[in-house]
Scaffold this active site. Structure first.
Site, mmCIF file in Angstrom:
data_model
loop_
_atom_site.group_PDB
_atom_site.id
_atom_site.type_symbol
_atom_site.label_atom_id
_atom_site.label_comp_id
_atom_site.label_asym_id
_atom_site.label_seq_id
_atom_site.Cartn_x
_atom_site.Cartn_y
_atom_site.Cartn_z
ATOM 1 N N GLU A 69 0.796 -1.220 0.000
ATOM 2 C CA GLU A 69 0.000 0.000 0.000
ATOM 3 C C GLU A 69 0.833 1.277 0.000
ATOM 4 O OE1 GLU A 69 -4.342 -1.059 1.699
ATOM 5 O OE2 GLU A 69 -3.009 0.019 3.041
ATOM 6 N N GLU A 120 -3.443 6.788 -2.484
ATOM 7 C CA GLU A 120 -2.268 7.599 -2.250
ATOM 8 C C GLU A 120 -1.702 7.227 -0.884
ATOM 9 O OE1 GLU A 120 -1.007 12.339 -2.289
ATOM 10 O OE2 GLU A 120 -3.098 11.736 -2.513
#
Lengths: 240, 240
Positions: A69, A120
């Site tokens: 991630e 993000e």
DNA sequence: TCAAAAGTGTTCGTCCTACACCCATGA
DNA sequence: TCATGGGTGTAGGACGAACACTTTTGA
């Protein structure tokens, strides 16, 4: 427990990990956050984390999710520590999710980039880590409190430092996490008096602030516990 | 995390709780064990515990399982504390089981009786808690270590004491859990100097050993943390 | 009157705190 | 030569360890 292959063994529990990854940037505590790319809480910021795979432990899953991630893979000096498990019903709007939370400490802060299910990823100053998705505000606060407490009686603070560091840098780590100023001479003596806390790098010296005397360079030692502890000042100590 | 309703959300994870319930009987640390009535490990001794129900948190499940398997329901003074979560693949021979472990402290020790999936329940001296099922030996050791460590900087020790107790009894709690002798006058001063650790019960006094001067009686105070801490002696403190 | 357990006092060392002071470097 | 940060010294006080001593009870 585990007495049978009864119905409880097949209740729809999901097990996840969540990571409160902390680091120091420019003298301020930062936390690693991701912007959620999926519902629920799409577009909100949250701690990185994700589902356990069938063949991995929570610790393994934590490292994998961090890499997926945020792009922080094979980070050297990453300190992972289980915080606690959050299991309240209703903490996820869709289903029962039991989450094993970790506090993670990182020395230098590489820039992350979103990946996997995260739109993000970004380092955010701890104070500005606004309302987070799910119960992540609480997990983050618990992580900060735990780290601050462990600074008192363990050598954990070196996990925020690069492989070689000066005592001034180590002191800044304490001051930033605790939010208090420490007396430099006393801090120095205290650290050096604890065998195994730090060990000197023989010939090395480094300028820190551009000016001033070059500081001796140290490495993290082999000790993990601090005896006697290094107590943070004030609290409700004396004012009975 | 929780990004989608994908396959990982339906992996067959079972979530359980395990309890390392400790008490003091006749001056020795005891742990509450159950004899397993079901495979695997049928007939072996294990920590009490069981599966989470869909609508309860791990803490709730821990209390329920304690009541079901050992008959200890509505126990006053039960202190429950999350220890950590054990999630290694293979810790259960049948399937993936993620277990949230708790350390529990109990003052006086009511006699338990088997129930639910436990054929029998019994207080066992800590030292004689032989090889246990699954990884419960490790969980038990972790619980003991955690409790001993928390004695240093919290008021947890009163959780082993009945509602009213003497300082001698409190000292025995420390000595038993730490396995070391403490100096009575110093222990006394230390405890009384910590505001909120204990509070005196006005007129009360009680004989403890049959002989000797009656001891003043105290109740647990409102404080939870100990500042400064009450460090256990020895360790690798001085011998650098 | 003795043993046992509670409670008090005292000494001595150690550690912590606080500051004052010196050292080395870049501007 | 001055500001800046690293490093040393030291006096005072608080705290903890050790142990002597007193008090109150049952046997």
């Amino acid at each position: 427990m585990l007495q049978g292959y009864d119905k409880y063994a097949h209740e729809p529990f999901a097990v996840t990990v969540d990571l409160a990854v902390l680091t120091l940037r420019e003298g301020a505590l930062h936390v690693l956050l991701v912007e959620r790319g999926q519902e629920p809480y799409r577009g909100h910021w949250a701690l990185p984390g994700g589902f356990l795979h069938p063949d991995e432990s929570a610790e393994t899953a934590a490292r994998r999710e961090l890499a997926e991630e945020t792009g922080l893979a094979d980070v050297s000096g990453l300190h992972l520590e289980q915080l606690r498990t959050y299991s309240e019903p209703g903490r996820d709007p869709r289903m029962r999710v039991v989450s094993v939370a970790f506090a993670a400490l990182l020395p230098d802060a590489p820039e992350p980039h979103g990946g996997g299910d995260a739109a993000e990823a970004r380092w955010v100053p701890y104070d500005k880590a606004g309302p987070l998705a799910f119960d992540h505000d609480r997990i983050l606060a618990d992580a900060h409190e735990r780290v601050g407490a462990k600074f008192e009686y363990t050598c954990l603070a070196t996990a925020f430092c690069p492989p070689e560091f000066t005592l001034g840098e180590l002191q800044q780590v304490y001051e930033t996490v605790w939010g208090t100023a420490l007396d430099r001479p006393n801090f120095r003596r205290k650290v050096l008096a604890t065998p195994g806390f730090v060990e000197a790098v023989p010939g090395a010296a480094r300028l820190t602030g551009g000016r001033g005397k070059p500081a001796a360079v140290y490495r993290a030692g082999t000790a993990t516990a601090l005896h006697p502890p290094l107590l943070r000042p004030s609290r409700e100590g004396r004012p009975a």
